[in-house]
Design a protein around this motif. Structure first.
Motif, PDB file in Angstrom:
ATOM      1  N   ASN A   1    -101.095  16.548 -50.832  1.00  0.00           N
ATOM      2  CA  ASN A   1    -100.989  17.211 -52.138  1.00  0.00           C
ATOM      3  C   ASN A   1    -102.137  18.181 -52.295  1.00  0.00           C
ATOM      4  O   ASN A   1    -103.299  17.773 -52.332  1.00  0.00           O
ATOM      5  CB  ASN A   1    -101.039  16.169 -53.258  1.00  0.00           C
ATOM      6  N   THR A  16    -100.902  30.060 -50.296  1.00  0.00           N
ATOM      7  CA  THR A  16     -99.800  29.217 -50.769  1.00  0.00           C
ATOM      8  C   THR A  16     -98.646  29.280 -49.772  1.00  0.00           C
ATOM      9  O   THR A  16     -98.086  28.257 -49.372  1.00  0.00           O
ATOM     10  CB  THR A  16     -99.328  29.685 -52.168  1.00  0.00           C
ATOM     11  N   ASN A  25     -97.493  19.846 -49.956  1.00  0.00           N
ATOM     12  CA  ASN A  25     -96.926  19.735 -51.287  1.00  0.00           C
ATOM     13  C   ASN A  25     -97.886  20.502 -52.203  1.00  0.00           C
ATOM     14  O   ASN A  25     -98.992  20.032 -52.469  1.00  0.00           O
ATOM     15  CB  ASN A  25     -96.904  18.237 -51.610  1.00  0.00           C
ATOM     16  N   THR A  27     -99.408  22.526 -55.474  1.00  0.00           N
ATOM     17  CA  THR A  27     -99.466  22.877 -56.890  1.00  0.00           C
ATOM     18  C   THR A  27    -100.213  24.206 -56.970  1.00  0.00           C
ATOM     19  O   THR A  27    -101.377  24.298 -56.568  1.00  0.00           O
ATOM     20  CB  THR A  27    -100.239  21.801 -57.694  1.00  0.00           C
ATOM     21  N   LYS A  40     -94.708  34.349 -55.424  1.00  0.00           N
ATOM     22  CA  LYS A  40     -94.354  33.119 -56.124  1.00  0.00           C
ATOM     23  C   LYS A  40     -93.257  32.447 -55.301  1.00  0.00           C
ATOM     24  O   LYS A  40     -92.335  33.114 -54.836  1.00  0.00           O
ATOM     25  CB  LYS A  40     -93.839  33.468 -57.515  1.00  0.00           C
ATOM     26  N   ASN A  42     -90.445  29.190 -54.652  1.00  0.00           N
ATOM     27  CA  ASN A  42     -89.634  28.201 -55.369  1.00  0.00           C
ATOM     28  C   ASN A  42     -89.995  26.776 -54.988  1.00  0.00           C
ATOM     29  O   ASN A  42     -89.755  25.848 -55.743  1.00  0.00           O
ATOM     30  CB  ASN A  42     -88.143  28.419 -55.074  1.00  0.00           C
ATOM     31  N   ASN A  43     -90.578  26.603 -53.794  1.00  0.00           N
ATOM     32  CA  ASN A  43     -90.863  25.227 -53.368  1.00  0.00           C
ATOM     33  C   ASN A  43     -92.296  24.780 -53.662  1.00  0.00           C
ATOM     34  O   ASN A  43     -92.763  23.791 -53.116  1.00  0.00           O
ATOM     35  CB  ASN A  43     -90.530  25.020 -51.883  1.00  0.00           C
ATOM     36  N   SER A  44     -93.023  25.518 -54.513  1.00  0.00           N
ATOM     37  CA  SER A  44     -94.313  24.998 -55.001  1.00  0.00           C
ATOM     38  C   SER A  44     -94.163  24.712 -56.490  1.00  0.00           C
ATOM     39  O   SER A  44     -93.253  25.221 -57.153  1.00  0.00           O
ATOM     40  CB  SER A  44     -95.438  26.008 -54.761  1.00  0.00           C
ATOM     41  N   ARG A  45     -95.090  23.901 -57.006  1.00  0.00           N
ATOM     42  CA  ARG A  45     -95.104  23.631 -58.455  1.00  0.00           C
ATOM     43  C   ARG A  45     -95.986  24.731 -59.049  1.00  0.00           C
ATOM     44  O   ARG A  45     -97.197  24.778 -58.763  1.00  0.00           O
ATOM     45  CB  ARG A  45     -95.738  22.248 -58.627  1.00  0.00           C
ATOM     46  N   ASN A  46     -95.405  25.643 -59.814  1.00  0.00           N
ATOM     47  CA  ASN A  46     -96.141  26.830 -60.261  1.00  0.00           C
ATOM     48  C   ASN A  46     -96.537  26.693 -61.731  1.00  0.00           C
ATOM     49  O   ASN A  46     -95.680  26.490 -62.583  1.00  0.00           O
ATOM     50  CB  ASN A  46     -95.275  28.079 -60.074  1.00  0.00           C
ATOM     51  N   ILE A  47     -97.836  26.843 -61.987  1.00  0.00           N
ATOM     52  CA  ILE A  47     -98.345  26.576 -63.333  1.00  0.00           C
ATOM     53  C   ILE A  47     -99.244  27.707 -63.796  1.00  0.00           C
ATOM     54  O   ILE A  47    -100.089  28.198 -63.036  1.00  0.00           O
ATOM     55  CB  ILE A  47     -99.153  25.254 -63.335  1.00  0.00           C
ATOM     56  N   TYR A  60    -104.693  18.846 -63.918  1.00  0.00           N
ATOM     57  CA  TYR A  60    -103.962  19.293 -62.724  1.00  0.00           C
ATOM     58  C   TYR A  60    -104.574  18.820 -61.405  1.00  0.00           C
ATOM     59  O   TYR A  60    -104.022  19.085 -60.345  1.00  0.00           O
ATOM     60  CB  TYR A  60    -103.818  20.823 -62.743  1.00  0.00           C
TER      61      TYR A  60
END
Ligand code: NAD
Length: 333
Positions: A1, A16, A25, A27, A40, A42-47, A60
């Motif tokens: 992670n 990234t 994985n 973030t 950007k 699609n397979n990352s957690r974008n914040i 986070y």
């Protein structure tokens, strides 16, 4: 992670992509709204979040194993010479991310430092020997931005010594390539010159402004080599700051000459703007430690890297498709 801070920016975006390709994985966090990120996935957690705030950092970094901190309020000389306080406030990002990493038992923390930490007194001539890591002391870094980086480097070191947080610190020397800022006031020399030359070509007005007399020198490292350097460094147990840069020192005039050739533009008239920000007179990287400790050297020549960068910027100018072209990040930060 893995948490990547500054993932909407230039180096963070490329990192990234690489880490996702390697199966991490991820973030991905940036203060910018998602539609303004350079890349950007699609397979990352974008914040979207402001990492100057401890609460956000705490939130986070939960269940995160590794942090790469690429988040910083920065830009080329035009930005850092005129926004010293803004640059120094990035210390909050590092302070709070490190504190949160300690509390949430993160395994390792990467910090992106800069060649701007080097003693400016050693950089007064156009051509100088490559700067060795030890040349940061006695300290006289670039005012504002450089002091923040030097302070944050030491903070990382003390988190390692006092709290056993594993760290890696890279001193980047002028990283360039596609998917980065080329307009708006934060762009650095390679992107700024590619943009100016491309605009001159597209508008058929064959003249450009150059900041300073063009005899100041730098070395420029292509983004893919930078990403490989970061990953090699992260895999070591080495805790001292280390150069990730190129040893190919060129003047700004030489850089212009190479971009002119790539662009196939007719002869350009150059207007030298002597009063514009230009930074130190000469700078280059000494890569002995990088070679010995990281087993890393760069592969992409300046001509190859400039060609990729120029083509990407020209494509953006023609298609007007870089959403952040008119965007001023300082309005958000
Ligand atoms: P960049 O400006 O493209 O990326 C930095 C990102 O950090 C931006 O997207 C920005 O929105 C984000 N950010 C700023 N403040 C934030 C906050 N409070 N919370 C969350 N995100 C925030 O810059 P870059 O070229 O990708 O640089 C990445 C790192 O490498 C920085 O630390 C920079 O100082 C360092 N560095 C870069 C170079 C270079 O040549 N590009 C050279 C030396 C050091």
């Amino acid at each position: 992670n893995v948490l990547i801070a500054g993932a909407g920016g230039f180096i963070g975006g490329h990192l990234t992509k690489k880490l996702l390709d390697l199966g991490a994985n991820v973030t991905a966090i940036d203060i910018k709204p998602l539609n303004l990120w350079f890349q950007k996935f699609n397979n990352s957690r974008n914040i979207t979040s402001d990492l100057r705030l401890l609460g956000n950092c705490m939130k986070y970094t939960k269940n995160i194993n590794y942090i790469f901190n690429l988040a910083c309020n920065m830009g080329g000389m035009g930005f850092i010479e005129n926004n010293k306080a803004e640059c120094m406030i990035s210390v909050l990002i590092n302070t709070h991310l490190l504190s949160a990493a300690k509390e949430n038992k993160v395994k390792k923390f990467f910090f992106s430092s800069s060649a701007c930490v080097y003693n400016t007194n050693l950089q007064k001539k156009s051509f100088i020997s490559g700067l060795r890591e030890s040349d940061a002391y006695p300290a006289m870094p670039e005012d504002g931005y450089g002091w923040e980086k030097l302070f944050s480097e030491r903070m990382c070191r003390h988190f390692y010594e006092d709290f056993n947080l594993d760290i890696s610190i890279a001193r980047f020397h002028n990283i360039y390539g596609p998917f980065g800022t080329f307009e708006g006031g934060r762009e650095k020399a390679p992107a700024a010159l590619c943009r100016k030359i491309s605009q001159a070509k597209l508008n058929k007005k064959y003249e450009i402004d150059i900041w300073g007399d063009g005899k100041q020198t730098r070395s420029f490292l292509y983004i893919d080599d930078c990403i490989n350097g970061i990953l090699n460094l992260f895999e070591t147990k080495y805790i001292e700051p280390i150069n990730i840069g190129s040893e190919e020192q060129v003047s700004i005039n030489e850089l212009v000459k190479r971009i002119e050739k790539i662009s196939k533009i007719p002869k350009l008239k150059k207007r030298y703007k002597l009063n514009m920000p230009k930074g130190v007179r000469g700078r280059s990287s000494d890569n002995k430690n990088a070679l010995k400790i990281l087993k890393w050297k760069y592969n992409i020549t300046l001509n190859e890297g400039l060609k990729f960068t120029y083509d990407w910027i020209e494509d953006n100018l023609i298609n007007n498709n870089q959403k952040n072209m008119k965007y001023r990040i300082s309005k958000i930060i």
